[in-house]
Design a protein around this motif. Sequence first.
Motif, short mmCIF file in Angstrom:
data_model
loop_
_atom_site.label_atom_id
_atom_site.label_comp_id
_atom_site.label_asym_id
_atom_site.label_seq_id
_atom_site.Cartn_x
_atom_site.Cartn_y
_atom_site.Cartn_z
N GLU A 181 23.83 -26.94 52.89
CA GLU A 181 24.98 -26.04 52.94
C GLU A 181 24.57 -24.59 52.81
N GLY A 182 25.25 -23.74 53.52
CA GLY A 182 24.96 -22.31 53.40
C GLY A 182 25.89 -21.51 54.29
N THR A 183 25.91 -20.19 54.05
CA THR A 183 26.81 -19.33 54.83
C THR A 183 26.03 -18.39 55.74
N GLY A 184 24.77 -18.16 55.42
CA GLY A 184 23.97 -17.24 56.23
C GLY A 184 24.25 -15.78 55.93
N ILE A 185 24.94 -15.50 54.81
CA ILE A 185 25.11 -14.08 54.50
C ILE A 185 24.50 -13.71 53.15
N GLY A 186 23.94 -14.67 52.45
CA GLY A 186 23.34 -14.37 51.14
C GLY A 186 22.25 -13.32 51.25
N LEU A 187 21.35 -13.49 52.21
CA LEU A 187 20.24 -12.53 52.35
C LEU A 187 20.72 -11.17 52.84
N THR A 188 21.76 -11.18 53.70
CA THR A 188 22.32 -9.90 54.17
C THR A 188 22.83 -9.11 52.97
N GLY A 234 8.38 -24.90 50.04
CA GLY A 234 9.36 -25.65 50.83
C GLY A 234 9.08 -25.66 52.32
N ILE A 235 10.18 -25.75 53.08
CA ILE A 235 10.05 -26.00 54.53
C ILE A 235 9.60 -24.77 55.32
N GLY A 236 9.79 -23.59 54.76
CA GLY A 236 9.38 -22.37 55.47
C GLY A 236 10.35 -21.99 56.57
N PHE A 240 25.21 -14.07 58.95
CA PHE A 240 25.47 -15.39 59.57
C PHE A 240 24.28 -15.95 60.36
N GLN A 241 23.09 -15.45 60.09
CA GLN A 241 21.89 -16.01 60.71
C GLN A 241 21.34 -17.06 59.75
N ARG A 242 21.30 -18.31 60.21
CA ARG A 242 20.86 -19.37 59.30
C ARG A 242 19.49 -19.92 59.68
N ALA A 243 18.80 -19.23 60.54
CA ALA A 243 17.41 -19.53 60.87
C ALA A 243 17.16 -21.00 61.18
N SER A 303 18.24 -19.98 44.61
CA SER A 303 18.96 -21.14 45.15
C SER A 303 18.44 -21.49 46.54
N ASN A 304 18.06 -20.46 47.32
CA ASN A 304 17.46 -20.74 48.63
C ASN A 304 16.14 -21.50 48.47
N ALA A 305 15.32 -21.03 47.51
CA ALA A 305 14.01 -21.67 47.30
C ALA A 305 14.19 -23.14 46.94
N ILE A 306 15.27 -23.43 46.19
CA ILE A 306 15.52 -24.83 45.80
C ILE A 306 16.09 -25.61 47.00
N LYS A 307 17.13 -24.96 47.64
CA LYS A 307 17.80 -25.63 48.77
C LYS A 307 16.82 -25.99 49.88
N TYR A 308 15.95 -25.02 50.20
CA TYR A 308 15.02 -25.23 51.30
C TYR A 308 13.64 -25.68 50.81
N GLY A 309 13.63 -26.25 49.58
CA GLY A 309 12.38 -26.77 49.04
C GLY A 309 12.22 -28.26 49.38
N MET A 316 19.61 -15.00 42.09
CA MET A 316 20.27 -16.32 42.23
C MET A 316 20.20 -16.75 43.70
N ASN A 317 20.40 -15.77 44.61
CA ASN A 317 20.33 -16.09 46.04
C ASN A 317 18.92 -16.55 46.42
N PHE A 318 17.89 -15.78 46.00
CA PHE A 318 16.50 -16.16 46.29
C PHE A 318 16.18 -17.54 45.69
N ARG A 341 8.00 -16.75 50.44
CA ARG A 341 8.02 -15.82 49.29
C ARG A 341 9.04 -14.75 49.62
N PHE A 342 10.01 -14.59 48.77
CA PHE A 342 10.98 -13.49 48.94
C PHE A 342 10.83 -12.56 47.74
N TRP A 343 10.76 -11.26 48.01
CA TRP A 343 10.57 -10.33 46.88
C TRP A 343 11.47 -9.10 46.98
P1 ADP Z 1 22.23 -19.41 53.56
O1 ADP Z 1 23.56 -19.43 52.93
O2 ADP Z 1 22.20 -20.05 54.90
O3 ADP Z 1 21.17 -19.95 52.67
P2 ADP Z 1 20.89 -16.88 53.39
O4 ADP Z 1 21.33 -15.60 53.94
O5 ADP Z 1 20.65 -16.96 51.95
O6 ADP Z 1 21.98 -17.90 53.87
O7 ADP Z 1 19.59 -17.30 54.17
C1 ADP Z 1 19.54 -17.22 55.56
C2 ADP Z 1 18.65 -18.29 56.13
O8 ADP Z 1 17.31 -18.01 55.78
C3 ADP Z 1 18.88 -19.65 55.62
O9 ADP Z 1 19.91 -20.30 56.36
C4 ADP Z 1 17.54 -20.31 55.81
O10 ADP Z 1 17.39 -20.81 57.12
C5 ADP Z 1 16.57 -19.19 55.62
N1 ADP Z 1 15.97 -19.15 54.27
C6 ADP Z 1 16.31 -18.37 53.25
N2 ADP Z 1 15.52 -18.58 52.18
C7 ADP Z 1 14.66 -19.54 52.53
C8 ADP Z 1 13.57 -20.23 51.88
N3 ADP Z 1 13.24 -19.94 50.61
N4 ADP Z 1 12.90 -21.16 52.57
C9 ADP Z 1 13.24 -21.46 53.83
N5 ADP Z 1 14.24 -20.85 54.52
C10 ADP Z 1 14.95 -19.93 53.87
#
Ligand code: ADP
Length: 496
Positions: A457-464, A431-433, A446-449, A400-406, A396-398, A488-490
Amino acid sequence: MLTDWNLPFRVLVDSAPDGLVVCDARGQIVVVNGEAERIFGYDHDELIGQSIDLLVPDRVRGFHHRHVERYVEAPRRRPMGSTLDLHGHHKTGREFPVEVSLSPVTTERGLLIIAGVRDVSDRRRLEHEHRRMASYLASAVEAVQDAFLLFDEHDRVIMMNSAARQLLGHVGDQQVIGRSFEQLLDGTLAADIYDLGAEAREAFRARRLAYHRAPAGVLELRNRHGRHLRVIEHRTAEAGAVTMISDVTDDVERADELRRARAEAEAASAAKSEFLSSMSHELRTPLNAILGFAQLLERDRKRPLDDHQRERLGYVQRGGEHLLHLIDDVLDLARIEAGRLAISAEPVNAADVLVEVVHSLEPMAARGQIELAIAPPAGALPSLIADRTRLTQILMNFGSNAIKYGKPHGHVAFVTELGAASLRIEVRDDGIGIPADKRARIFEPFQRAGQESGSIEGTGIGLTISKRLVELMHGTIGFASEVGVGSRFWIELPIQ
Ligand code: ADP
């Protein structure tokens, strides 16, 4: 009569185990036996009538002569040159070590001197070998860093090194070799070498003695300088004992430090989790009230909201939901870091999970005008060994990120690839990469790149959280991304 005795006397003399050389007062040889002939390498006739000097090395001849003269003046039975290293002179010129004992006999021919001669080459070689071994042993014992003491079967010190001497302090300055273990122990007690702590002197003495008599395991002591000593003793085959004492202060201090640091870290971590869980509880209660009342307002049929109000209420609801999400994530992370998150490992139908995840993401994808797909279409996939809820959370995290940052009209695909012992599930987007300089810290909390000030919107801890969860499930996580092209996240998880 004498002639009758001649034969047996000759046989007797010849079979004597030591060499016999008899000379007169002038030092002339009058009788030799077979062993003497063998030792010196001469025939009987070559010796009789010769000076005894023939049998001593050239270098001591003059000296030897004076000795014979002096012996003749005061003849008595004695070993010869008891303090000297005596040597015989073989016919071939070779010198060899000998032991000689002298006895005078007075006969009608005057004073005769009987010299018993024994070739001690073998014994000297052995003694030399023993000395060499002893010196090796002494250097080895000295080279040992620990204090070393060796006790004989009477429990007396027969060997020790300087580390032991140092350890014994005053007691070590005195004569230690030959003293018994008990004497040493009493000496060290009288000199207050040990820090007995609360233990009575008699109790300490009894404990130390008991260990010495029947050593088992190790004995930990402290000296009065605060050093920690580890005593190891062994009984030897000869009923003696070996004592080794090492200074383990550094190890003990390091272990103490580690223990302290660990306790501190655990306490800090426990305090943090405690704080987070109570805080999230405290936050959740009013937040639920806000969300609940917002919902009531939205659904109020009696006094329906106008469009303006409805729009504003929408902000309240979205803000509240975001906050709730953040609280849940923080709580999850706190639980993982405190090691309090239980993960179950059970067979999970990967295809089912994928279908479920895509289904849940569809409304969000529709809002973002993004097309969702599973490739190849979820058919027969092997079962994964995973925690179903947590696997869903990661995907769900992967997703929703793919959609959010698409990008609008973009594509997101869930791609599966079967390995030898694992299944790889990859979420691809166009998406934006992620910028190259932000990739290294993407899994840190809390790294939101670069999205910190953006509108997404985001918290930056989903991937952690995803990374920690995958690791707890014995899987791996990874990603590849290019700005403007996509990401691509795997994850790879073991299959059943
Ligand atoms: P967030 O809640 O900010 O989405 P995540 O921990 O899920 O937190 O992701 C951390 C950061 O990684 C995001 O803020 C975003 O900048 C970047 N990121 C994650 N997935 C993608 C993606 N599919 N495309 C572009 N950037 C992404």
